[in-house]
Design an enzyme around this catalytic site. Structure first.
Site, PDB file in Angstrom:
ATOM      1  N   HIS A   1       0.831  -1.209   0.000  1.00 45.17           N
ATOM      2  CA  HIS A   1       0.000   0.000   0.000  1.00 45.17           C
ATOM      3  C   HIS A   1       0.865   1.259   0.000  1.00 45.17           C
ATOM      4  O   HIS A   1       0.567   2.229   0.705  1.00 45.17           O
ATOM      5  CB  HIS A   1      -0.940   0.000   1.217  1.00 45.17           C
ATOM      6  CG  HIS A   1      -2.029  -1.025   1.159  1.00 45.17           C
ATOM      7  ND1 HIS A   1      -3.209  -0.829   0.481  1.00 45.17           N
ATOM      8  CD2 HIS A   1      -2.100  -2.272   1.696  1.00 45.17           C
ATOM      9  CE1 HIS A   1      -3.977  -1.906   0.603  1.00 45.17           C
ATOM     10  NE2 HIS A   1      -3.325  -2.804   1.334  1.00 45.17           N
TER      11      HIS A   1
ATOM     12  N   ASP B   1      -0.999  -5.225   5.978  1.00 43.84           N
ATOM     13  CA  ASP B   1      -1.968  -6.086   5.292  1.00 43.84           C
ATOM     14  C   ASP B   1      -1.712  -6.090   3.789  1.00 43.84           C
ATOM     15  O   ASP B   1      -1.080  -5.200   3.240  1.00 43.84           O
ATOM     16  CB  ASP B   1      -3.393  -5.604   5.566  1.00 43.84           C
ATOM     17  CG  ASP B   1      -3.651  -4.205   5.010  1.00 43.84           C
ATOM     18  OD1 ASP B   1      -2.735  -3.362   5.079  1.00 43.84           O
ATOM     19  OD2 ASP B   1      -4.759  -3.952   4.507  1.00 43.84           O
ATOM     20  N   GLU B   2      -2.209  -7.094   3.141  1.00 43.27           N
ATOM     21  CA  GLU B   2      -2.250  -7.202   1.677  1.00 43.27           C
ATOM     22  C   GLU B   2      -0.899  -6.887   1.024  1.00 43.27           C
ATOM     23  O   GLU B   2      -0.838  -6.249  -0.021  1.00 43.27           O
ATOM     24  CB  GLU B   2      -3.344  -6.297   1.119  1.00 43.27           C
ATOM     25  CG  GLU B   2      -4.728  -6.714   1.587  1.00 43.27           C
ATOM     26  CD  GLU B   2      -5.824  -5.753   1.185  1.00 43.27           C
ATOM     27  OE1 GLU B   2      -6.951  -6.217   0.937  1.00 43.27           O
ATOM     28  OE2 GLU B   2      -5.566  -4.537   1.123  1.00 43.27           O
ATOM     29  N   ALA B   3       0.173  -7.357   1.644  1.00 43.72           N
ATOM     30  CA  ALA B   3       1.523  -7.160   1.081  1.00 43.72           C
ATOM     31  C   ALA B   3       1.826  -8.286   0.103  1.00 43.72           C
ATOM     32  O   ALA B   3       2.804  -9.035   0.249  1.00 43.72           O
ATOM     33  CB  ALA B   3       2.550  -7.097   2.200  1.00 43.72           C
ATOM     34  N   HIS B   4       0.989  -8.413  -0.921  1.00 44.06           N
ATOM     35  CA  HIS B   4       1.069  -9.560  -1.822  1.00 44.06           C
ATOM     36  C   HIS B   4       2.334  -9.546  -2.676  1.00 44.06           C
ATOM     37  O   HIS B   4       2.738 -10.593  -3.200  1.00 44.06           O
ATOM     38  CB  HIS B   4      -0.163  -9.597  -2.724  1.00 44.06           C
ATOM     39  CG  HIS B   4      -1.459  -9.602  -1.994  1.00 44.06           C
ATOM     40  ND1 HIS B   4      -1.659 -10.343  -0.845  1.00 44.06           N
ATOM     41  CD2 HIS B   4      -2.638  -8.953  -2.231  1.00 44.06           C
ATOM     42  CE1 HIS B   4      -2.902 -10.146  -0.413  1.00 44.06           C
ATOM     43  NE2 HIS B   4      -3.506  -9.309  -1.229  1.00 44.06           N
TER      44      HIS B   4
END
Length: 533
Positions: A276, A339-342
């Site tokens: 993000h 979060d969401e550190a893909h």
């Protein structure tokens, strides 16, 4: 004590509140003469959040032109400030002068007395006792925060307009959870400080005591950082849909933090990392592994950006940013996302979060991160914010449970219960629905203490609850308020009152708030299963 308070709360909701509030009623502004409307409940029966214990008794105290607010012993500046704020909040609706006077002399029949009693029983650090009789009203608490909450209850005991009478009786009250929060995302769409102050007032009125600010994301960077000025100057110049964005100066942030603190609302700032981060990467090429800055981003996809974990410059950046933010924030928490550190490999993610958490500790703060940190190595004392939902994988819940059992407190923000950006139903214009629709009843009708019990999370691990409002589709004040209200009031109830959820009683107390919401020009969703007046 927890068992006693739960019993008192249950008696209140199922007994005292079960009378007038159980009246059947129809909703709708265009109801015909044959339709039944919600009957106005007695003042003690419409309080939200419901107090832990209420004893109605005899006639109460009528406010009038001679009413004063007394703030206990001379020289207690903080109690005086609480009294001044209460007077300000009451003057508009009542039309009374309500002078604030220090000292206890001549208190008989003097009006409203605020007093600190460090030995007051049954109120804890944030609770209070409110006593009303014909000669006056006394608000007692162990702390000024408790007095402030007592004042908010007093406001609900009076009519939305006019002086009115505080009904006779006594309330003894204290919160279930220490953390009762709301999150506002100003990164996807920018909101000015004055709008956020309005939200703070709305939250504080219902005893919500934490405002979590999502300050950075792919679409924008919203806080000035002296050591990295392009973050705000360039990274702040975009938002979802290609709007102009914006950012807060340090003085504006300080002003908001002080404004919230005066209402006993702690600000928890979030700098999301290592994902993000496109706004940061676009601002400084040196933060990218290839040394090339991407374009600014105005869409709503997630998971594509990552800080360069292997660069020392990355950690200099984190130290500078978190150091400046810590200096601006008197509260104990710094939120570092996670979060969401893909786009960050798992091993790199764990190594990165180790170093980021160490920076938070260096500046004397406690780490808060989204629950994905459970899959890495949470620092001692780190708080995890759980945003999973009914379809979250069992393995992910098990990692959260293991962290909770290891001593990491949890803030519960289940997306299919407390995400305020989820649509109410298929007809809702703003909002998303990836976690499903979240009608008003669903947002309220669950017990945080047992929510993750099936995954092995003990109730004692729950620090509190928080309702996030993400703004991918929300760009205006009316849309913000429409998505928050009335669901944020369910959050307030769950966070404060110890009784099990009771939709029948709650929905009628919620309906009783409509005149107050209308009086403050708050845009809200009139849920069809709530008996609005």
């Amino acid at each position: 004590m927890r068992v006693l308070r739960r019993t008192l709360g249950t008696l209140l909701v199922l007994g005292l509140l079960g009378g007038c509030l159980s009246c059947a009623a129809a909703r709708g502004d265009d109801a015909g003469p044959g339709d039944r409307r919600a009957e106005a409940p007695a003042p003690y029966e419409q309080l939200l959040p419901a107090p832990a214990s209420v004893r109605a008794a005899g006639p109460g105290y009528p406010l009038g032109p001679g009413t004063v607010i007394r703030t206990g012993p001379v020289g207690d500046d903080e109690v005086r400030r609480v009294g001044e704020l209460l007077a300000e909040q009451l003057r508009g609706p009542t039309g009374l002068p309500l002078p604030v006077v220090e000292g206890l002399e001549g208190t008989a029949g003097a009006g409203i007395l605020l007093r600190i009693d460090a030995r007051a029983e049954g109120v804890g650090e944030e609770g209070y006792r409110l006593e009303s009789a014909p000669r006056g009203v006394t608000l007692t608490a162990r702390t000024p925060a408790g007095l402030f909450h007592a004042g908010q209850t007093l406001r609900q005991l009076l009519p939305p307009a006019g002086a009115g009478t505080v009904p006779g009786g006594q309330i003894t009250d204290a919160p279930r959870f220490a953390y009762r929060g709301a999150m506002l995302d100003i990164a996807r769409h920018f909101f000015p400080v004055e709008q956020v102050k309005r939200y703070v007032d709305q939250l504080a009125r219902y005893k919500v005591n934490t405002l979590h600010l999502h300050l950075t994301d792919d679409q924008g960077w919203r806080i000035a950082v002296d050591s990295w000025p392009r973050l705000a100057e360039y990274g702040g110049g975009s938002e979802v849909g290609g709007g102009p964005g914006g950012h807060w100066t340090k003085d504006q942030y300080r002003d908001l933090v002080a404004y919230a603190a005066a209402r006993y609302v702690d600000v928890v700032p979030e700098i999301d990392m290592p994902g993000h981060v496109n706004a940061a990467l676009a601002s400084y090429a040196e933060l990218n592994c290839d040394g090339k800055a991407p374009e600014r981003y105005t869409g709503i996809k997630v998971g594509f950006s990552s800080l360069c974990v292997g660069k020392d410059r990355t950690y200099e950046f984190i130290d500078d940013v978190l150091g400046e933010l810590a200096a601006l924030t008197p509260g104990r928490y710094l939120h570092i996302g996670g979060d969401e550190a893909h786009s960050t490999p798992a091993a790199d993610y764990a190594a990165f979060m180790d170093r980021a958490q160490a920076v938070v500790g260096k500046y004397g703060k406690t780490v808060v991160a989204w629950h994905q940190l459970a899959a890495a190595r949470p620092a001692p004392g780190a708080v995890l914010q759980y945003w999973g939902h009914d379809k979250t994988a069992a393995a992910e819940k098990a990692a959260v449970a293991a962290a909770a059992k290891a001593g990491h407190p949890l803030i519960l923000s289940p997306a299919d219960r407390l995400y305020l950006d989820m649509k109410y139903d298929a007809t809702t214009k703003p909002g998303l629905a990836w976690a499903g629709y979240v009608p008003v009843r669903r947002a309220y009708d669950w017990d945080p203490g047992t929510y993750l019990a099936g995954s092995g999370v003990p109730a004692s691990a729950v620090l509190g609850v928080e309702a996030p409002l993400w703004t991918e589709t929300i760009a205006t004040r009316p849309d913000l308020e429409f998505m928050a209200f009335p669901r944020i009031l369910g959050l307030a109830e769950l966070g404060w009152n110890p009784a099990p959820p009771d939709w029948s009683g709650y929905s009628r107390r919620l309906a009783a708030q409509a005149p107050r919401l209308d009086a403050e020009s708050i845009t809200y969703y009139r849920a069809p299963d709530v008996p609005w007046p």
